[in-house]
Design an enzyme around this catalytic site. Structure first.
Site, PDB file in Angstrom:
ATOM      1  N   GLU A  18     -61.151 -98.775  49.949  1.00 48.26           N
ATOM      2  CA  GLU A  18     -60.103 -99.715  50.512  1.00 48.26           C
ATOM      3  C   GLU A  18     -60.607-100.969  50.953  1.00 48.26           C
ATOM      4  O   GLU A  18     -60.083-101.971  50.771  1.00 48.26           O
ATOM      5  CB  GLU A  18     -59.387 -98.947  51.569  1.00 48.26           C
ATOM      6  CG  GLU A  18     -58.537 -97.637  50.984  1.00 48.26           C
ATOM      7  CD  GLU A  18     -58.245 -96.489  51.894  1.00 48.26           C
ATOM      8  OE1 GLU A  18     -58.478 -96.693  53.216  1.00 48.26           O
ATOM      9  OE2 GLU A  18     -57.890 -95.213  51.448  1.00 48.26           O
ATOM     10  N   ASP A  51     -61.207 -80.434  42.737  1.00 45.72           N
ATOM     11  CA  ASP A  51     -62.379 -81.101  43.527  1.00 45.72           C
ATOM     12  C   ASP A  51     -63.661 -80.425  43.499  1.00 45.72           C
ATOM     13  O   ASP A  51     -63.822 -79.162  43.341  1.00 45.72           O
ATOM     14  CB  ASP A  51     -61.571 -80.710  44.852  1.00 45.72           C
ATOM     15  CG  ASP A  51     -62.082 -81.538  46.116  1.00 45.72           C
ATOM     16  OD1 ASP A  51     -61.240 -82.470  46.426  1.00 45.72           O
ATOM     17  OD2 ASP A  51     -63.034 -81.553  46.374  1.00 45.72           O
ATOM     18  N   HIS A 102     -60.051 -85.984  50.753  1.00 47.00           N
ATOM     19  CA  HIS A 102     -59.661 -85.449  49.219  1.00 47.00           C
ATOM     20  C   HIS A 102     -58.544 -85.592  48.863  1.00 47.00           C
ATOM     21  O   HIS A 102     -58.318 -85.840  47.727  1.00 47.00           O
ATOM     22  CB  HIS A 102     -60.425 -83.855  49.321  1.00 47.00           C
ATOM     23  CG  HIS A 102     -61.698 -83.721  49.793  1.00 47.00           C
ATOM     24  ND1 HIS A 102     -62.564 -83.435  48.693  1.00 47.00           N
ATOM     25  CD2 HIS A 102     -62.504 -83.856  50.803  1.00 47.00           C
ATOM     26  CE1 HIS A 102     -63.926 -83.132  49.202  1.00 47.00           C
ATOM     27  NE2 HIS A 102     -63.807 -83.827  50.320  1.00 47.00           N
TER      28      HIS A 102
HETATM   29  N1  UDP Z   1     -56.759 -93.003  57.081  1.00 48.36           N
HETATM   30  C1  UDP Z   1     -55.440 -93.572  57.415  1.00 48.36           C
HETATM   31  N2  UDP Z   1     -55.096 -93.502  58.679  1.00 48.36           N
HETATM   32  C2  UDP Z   1     -55.858 -93.414  59.569  1.00 48.36           C
HETATM   33  C3  UDP Z   1     -56.932 -92.677  59.356  1.00 48.36           C
HETATM   34  C4  UDP Z   1     -57.378 -92.338  57.918  1.00 48.36           C
HETATM   35  O1  UDP Z   1     -54.992 -93.873  56.421  1.00 48.36           O
HETATM   36  O2  UDP Z   1     -55.323 -93.095  60.686  1.00 48.36           O
HETATM   37  C5  UDP Z   1     -57.223 -92.889  55.586  1.00 48.36           C
HETATM   38  C6  UDP Z   1     -58.109 -93.735  55.014  1.00 48.36           C
HETATM   39  O3  UDP Z   1     -57.305 -94.746  54.741  1.00 48.36           O
HETATM   40  C7  UDP Z   1     -58.822 -92.983  53.971  1.00 48.36           C
HETATM   41  C8  UDP Z   1     -58.546 -91.577  54.620  1.00 48.36           C
HETATM   42  O4  UDP Z   1     -57.801 -91.418  55.635  1.00 48.36           O
HETATM   43  O5  UDP Z   1     -57.942 -93.121  52.729  1.00 48.36           O
HETATM   44  C9  UDP Z   1     -60.063 -90.915  54.836  1.00 48.36           C
HETATM   45  O6  UDP Z   1     -60.932 -90.813  53.975  1.00 48.36           O
HETATM   46  P1  UDP Z   1     -62.516 -91.290  54.146  1.00 48.36           P
HETATM   47  O7  UDP Z   1     -63.255 -90.793  52.705  1.00 48.36           O
HETATM   48  O8  UDP Z   1     -62.720 -92.965  54.526  1.00 48.36           O
HETATM   49  O9  UDP Z   1     -63.015 -90.557  55.364  1.00 48.36           O
HETATM   50  P2  UDP Z   1     -62.796 -88.815  55.927  1.00 48.36           P
HETATM   51  O10 UDP Z   1     -61.728 -89.046  56.625  1.00 48.36           O
HETATM   52  O11 UDP Z   1     -62.867 -88.027  54.602  1.00 48.36           O
HETATM   53  O12 UDP Z   1     -64.068 -88.852  56.848  1.00 48.36           O
END
Ligand code: UDP
Length: 463
Positions: free
Chosen positions: A361, A118, A22
């Site tokens: 991404e 949100d 988020h």
């Molecule tokens: N992310 C990152 N590095 C990590 C793990 C996650 O940059 O080691 C970032 C990823 O690029 C994304 C976010 O954390 O922007 C995770 O959001 P996502 O909606 O994919 O999944 P969630 O973690 O909410 O399940």
């Protein structure tokens, strides 16, 4: 920096809920609005749950000193009074129960053109913000398919309790099988379900919905949403995505990647808060090895990073794993800058849980995805990827903690399919082009973003 008092500059406050999934899109939106001549106050929930959130916030405020940081100290609450053990949903609940603390905070600011908040806070915050006559926009951080499901679900829920149809028929979407809806929704008493239904019902009371997707990717469902076919009286849904990684997200690149041939590495990550079971971690390791491809794997064994006590990788993986894979594989248990990794020329495929940010991404960088949804909206998101020809997923692989352990052999085969299928790569490149056009000058998401800024400007000029 204090927010601008210039009456000709829209002043926007942004208030995300908890978790990186988020926080990240809110930070990207804040940076984008700043570059579109808005004055920004960014409200941070105190305390944060994860170290990733606090570290990212401090980098964000250091790199964008023009943004006014404002702390929102929430009341502690007793988790035993809520029907959930998930630290993130409990945190949402703590924020929701602190909604009455928000007005004094907002009134301490120069006049606001809008508060952008949100989805998980919608039903608790909208009535309170309305008393202050501040327009509320919701930044929906998932797909438009999920937004349609969010709006549709309460109509089924009130009618049928948890007796769901085999398929959910929602305008603009292919039928969604019962097996693809977030698993927790099968329990009508769970905190997640209660919040989901209340927020879904409250969405129509927002002044607008901004969404991190783009027309090319989800046109039919966006048309259905804006045509009033999903629910009547929905405020406008404006596409502003994909929100792209910003300067403050730049980290130290992983030098290991520089040494790998172009397109040779499969990147594996299940996002910021999904921990696989010990057995599944071991099998995934076997699968990556069997695939024969090079791999970069971000491994998590706990949902909340602060609880990750042991980083003893040797114990988690099969005997001799590191010795056998020392040339071909890298396993890390720390935060990595995923946006940069997916943009690295060595990366050719992504094994992902299909969190929406991870998907946007991957799209931004044209990387095909092997989806392995673990919970929440992730199967619905995997469907979006599949329909756009840039992803595959195995429907039989269960949700996290359900349906048994997927064996390494099978994982290896699917990883090979991901890395060798030229059609998927072509699909991913096409979607990437669509994304870049959407946010480029005059593209649909560029117009969405500029349109909202224009609307704020007209409001302050009294037009
Ligand atoms: N992310 C990152 N590095 C990590 C793990 C996650 O940059 O080691 C970032 C990823 O690029 C994304 C976010 O954390 O922007 C995770 O959001 P996502 O909606 O994919 O999944 P969630 O973690 O909410 O399940």
């Amino acid at each position: 920096m204090a927010p601008s008092n210039n009456p000709k500059t829209p002043h926007i406050a942004l208030l995300p809920s908890s978790g990186m999934g988020h926080l990240t899109p809110f930070l990207r939106l804040a940076a984008t609005l700043l570059h579109n001549n808005c004055s920004i106050t960014f409200i941070t929930i105190q305390p944060t749950i994860t170290s990733a959130e606090s570290n990212t916030l401090s980098r964000f405020f250091t790199s964008l000193p023009q943004i006014n940081p404002l702390k929102f100290q929430i009341h502690p609450f007793d988790p035993t009074t809520a029907t959930s053990t998930d630290p993130f949903y409990l945190h949402y609940e703590a924020i929701r129960r602190s909604a009455h603390l928000l007005p004094p905070l907002l009134l301490s600011l120069p006049p606001l053109s809008a508060l952008i908040t949100d989805i998980s806070l919608t039903s608790a915050f909208i009535p309170i913000i309305a008393t202050l006559r501040i327009p509320t926009q919701i930044l929906f951080t998932c797909s438009a398919a999920m937004l349609a499901f969010y709006l549709h679900f309460p109509t089924q829920f009130t009618k049928n309790g948890n007796e769901f149809p085999e398929f959910f028929d929602i305008p603009g979407l292919l039928p969604i099988p019962k097996s693809s809806i977030p698993p927790l929704l099968h329990d009508p008493t769970n905190l997640f379900t209660t919040q989901f239904v209340e927020n879904g019902q409250a969405l129509i009371k927002a002044d607008g919905i901004l969404i991190n997707t783009f027309d090319y990717l989800e046109l039919e469902v966006l048309d259905a949403l804006n045509g009033g076919e999903v629910v009547p009286s929905l405020p406008p849904v404006l596409t502003i995505g994909p929100l792209k990684p910003c300067e403050f997200e730049r980290g130290t690149p992983l030098s290991w990647l520089d040494e790998q041939p172009e397109g040779s590495v499969v990147y594996v990550s299940f996002g910021s808060k999904t921990a696989l079971s010990g057995e599944q971690i071991k099998e995934l390791g076997i699968g990556l090895e069997k695939s024969g491809f090079r791999f970069l794997w971000v491994l998590k064994s706990k949902m909340v990073d602060r609880e990750e006590k042991t980083k003893d990788l040797e114990k988690m993986l099969s005997d001799g794993f590191f010795e056998r894979n020392k040339e071909n594989g890298l396993v890390v248990m720390d935060w990595v800058e995923q946006g940069e990794i997916l943009g690295h020329k060595a990366v050719g495929g992504f094994v992902s849980h299909c969190g929406w940010n991870s998907i946007t991404e991957a799209i931004w960088n044209g990387i095909p995805v092997l989806g392995w949804p673990q919970g929440g909206d992730q199967r619905i998101n995997a469907g979006v990827l599949e329909r756009n020809g840039m992803g595959i997923w195995v429907k039989e692989w269960g949700w996290r903690g359900e349906g048994g352990v997927v064996k390494g052999e099978e994982i290896g085969e699917k990883v090979r399919e991901l890395m060798e299928d030229v059609g998927l790569k072509r699909g991913a490149n096409k979607v990437k082009e669509g994304a870049r056009m959407a946010v480029g000058e005059g593209g649909s998401s560029d117009k969405g973003l500029k349109g909202i800024v224009e609307m704020f400007l007209e409001d302050i000029n009294g037009n």
